[in-house]
Design an enzyme around this catalytic site. Structure first.
Site, short mmCIF file in Angstrom:
data_model
loop_
_atom_site.label_atom_id
_atom_site.label_comp_id
_atom_site.label_asym_id
_atom_site.label_seq_id
_atom_site.Cartn_x
_atom_site.Cartn_y
_atom_site.Cartn_z
N GLY A 182 -16.67 -27.61 3.99
CA GLY A 182 -17.98 -28.78 2.56
C GLY A 182 -17.52 -27.94 1.23
N SER A 183 -16.06 -27.94 1.12
CA SER A 183 -15.49 -27.71 -0.28
C SER A 183 -15.71 -28.93 -1.23
CB SER A 183 -13.73 -27.32 -0.06
OG SER A 183 -13.16 -27.91 0.03
N ASN A 184 -15.45 -30.15 -0.51
CA ASN A 184 -15.68 -31.17 -1.72
C ASN A 184 -17.21 -31.34 -0.76
OD1 ASN A 184 -12.63 -32.76 -2.54
ND2 ASN A 184 -13.16 -31.83 0.20
N MET A 217 -15.26 -35.92 10.74
CA MET A 217 -14.46 -35.62 11.61
C MET A 217 -14.41 -37.00 12.51
SD MET A 217 -12.18 -34.04 10.10
CE MET A 217 -10.44 -33.70 11.57
N LEU A 223 -16.80 -43.67 11.62
CA LEU A 223 -18.06 -44.62 11.40
C LEU A 223 -17.25 -45.44 11.89
CD1 LEU A 223 -18.92 -43.84 7.58
CD2 LEU A 223 -19.69 -42.59 10.39
N ASN A 243 -14.92 -41.65 1.26
CA ASN A 243 -13.72 -40.30 2.00
C ASN A 243 -13.01 -40.23 1.09
OD1 ASN A 243 -12.98 -39.24 4.25
ND2 ASN A 243 -11.96 -40.83 4.96
N HIS A 265 -8.99 -38.16 1.58
CA HIS A 265 -8.61 -38.42 2.25
C HIS A 265 -7.37 -36.98 1.95
CE1 HIS A 265 -5.40 -39.29 6.15
NE2 HIS A 265 -4.65 -39.71 4.73
N VAL A 282 -9.55 -48.24 9.17
CA VAL A 282 -9.85 -46.06 9.49
C VAL A 282 -9.17 -46.34 8.34
CG1 VAL A 282 -9.27 -43.94 10.12
CG2 VAL A 282 -10.62 -44.87 11.58
N GLU A 284 -8.01 -32.84 -4.89
CA GLU A 284 -9.61 -33.33 -3.81
C GLU A 284 -10.65 -32.92 -5.10
OE1 GLU A 284 -9.50 -33.10 0.60
OE2 GLU A 284 -7.75 -32.54 0.11
C1 GRF Z 1 -10.12 -32.39 3.20
O1 GRF Z 1 -8.68 -31.33 3.28
C2 GRF Z 1 -10.86 -33.56 3.15
O2 GRF Z 1 -9.56 -34.17 2.60
C3 GRF Z 1 -10.14 -34.11 4.37
O3 GRF Z 1 -11.12 -32.67 5.13
C4 GRF Z 1 -10.90 -31.99 4.01
C5 GRF Z 1 -12.22 -31.19 4.25
O4 GRF Z 1 -12.59 -30.46 3.24
N1 GRF Z 1 -11.15 -35.43 4.89
P1 GRF Z 1 -14.11 -29.82 3.21
O5 GRF Z 1 -14.46 -29.75 4.30
O6 GRF Z 1 -14.01 -30.50 2.14
O7 GRF Z 1 -13.47 -28.66 2.77
#
Ligand code: GRF
Length: 212
Positions: free
Chosen positions: A23-25, A101, A104, A118, A120, A155, A185
């Protein structure tokens, strides 16, 4: 035939973030909400994995979280329908997939067309799908990066909102490349959400223009 144009709404929005892991994003989007860069609130953090570290972070931050066990839904559509129900109930304007992961189903993508994003970890349309850093290193590309795009039933094929380039270095491993991409990101995802609620994303076909 006139082309359909979508312009993102300029408003104080409600966001749902869908995660499966650390969940870092999600955390960076929430940081931007908290410090006022994004004019929105996070109305729900949803996960298909009970142990997702990001769920714990969301709880610590006082956000509403839901975990739904996919095993209880033999039909994938039913699972997504349940997520949709929770999202609708909360009047969500924008769904942010952040390391979610699961794919949808088309029904979800249609209902949230132009209202779901999303992130990526590659420069789409290169290296869609999984194991993308391995793919970039093995292919020998000099540059990779990350892409924020709208979600479409195909996708990793929706209209591209923002991208950032990252060099691939000769000694890169999947881990070092992923770590360098993740830094970018964390910049472009909150930025894309900010632009969305500033009413600045204009979508025409595949192309997204950022309005001044
Ligand atoms: C990220 O690298 C994102 O691009 C990919 O999955 C990873 C998720 O990382 N879809 P986080 O859970 O947001 O840390």
């Amino acid at each position: 035939m006139s082309e359909e144009v979508f312009i993102s709404p300029r408003k104080h929005g409600r966001i749902a973030v869908l995660i499966s892991g650390r969940g870092s994003n999600f955390t960076r989007i929430h940081d931007a909400v908290r410090d006022g860069r994004i004019d929105a609130e996070i109305g729900l953090v949803f996960s298909n994995r009970e142990g997702a570290a990001g769920l714990e972070i969301a709880r610590e931050r006082g956000l509403e979280t839901i975990f739904l066990n996919p095993r209880l839904y033999p039909e994938k559509e039913d699972y997504d329908r349940e997520i949709l129900r929770e999202i609708r109930k909360r009047g969500i304007d924008l769904v942010c997939l952040a390391g979610y992961m699961k794919v949808l189903c088309p029904m979800f993508c249609r209902e949230y067309r132009n209202r779901a994003m999303n992130i990526h970890p590659a420069l789409l349309p290169a290296f869609p799908g999984l194991n993308v850093q391995r793919g970039a290193i093995d292919w020998g590309v000099r540059v990779s990066g990350c892409t924020v795009h709208f979600v479409a039933p195909e996708v990793d094929r929706g209209p591209i909102i923002l991208q950032a380039a990252v060099p691939v270095l000769p000694d890169d491993t999947e881990e070092t490349l992923a770590a360098r991409i993740l830094v970018e990101e964390h910049k472009i995802y909150p930025e894309a959400v900010r632009l969305y609620f500033e009413g600045r994303l204009e979508v025409r076909g595949r192309r997204v223009r950022i309005r001044d």
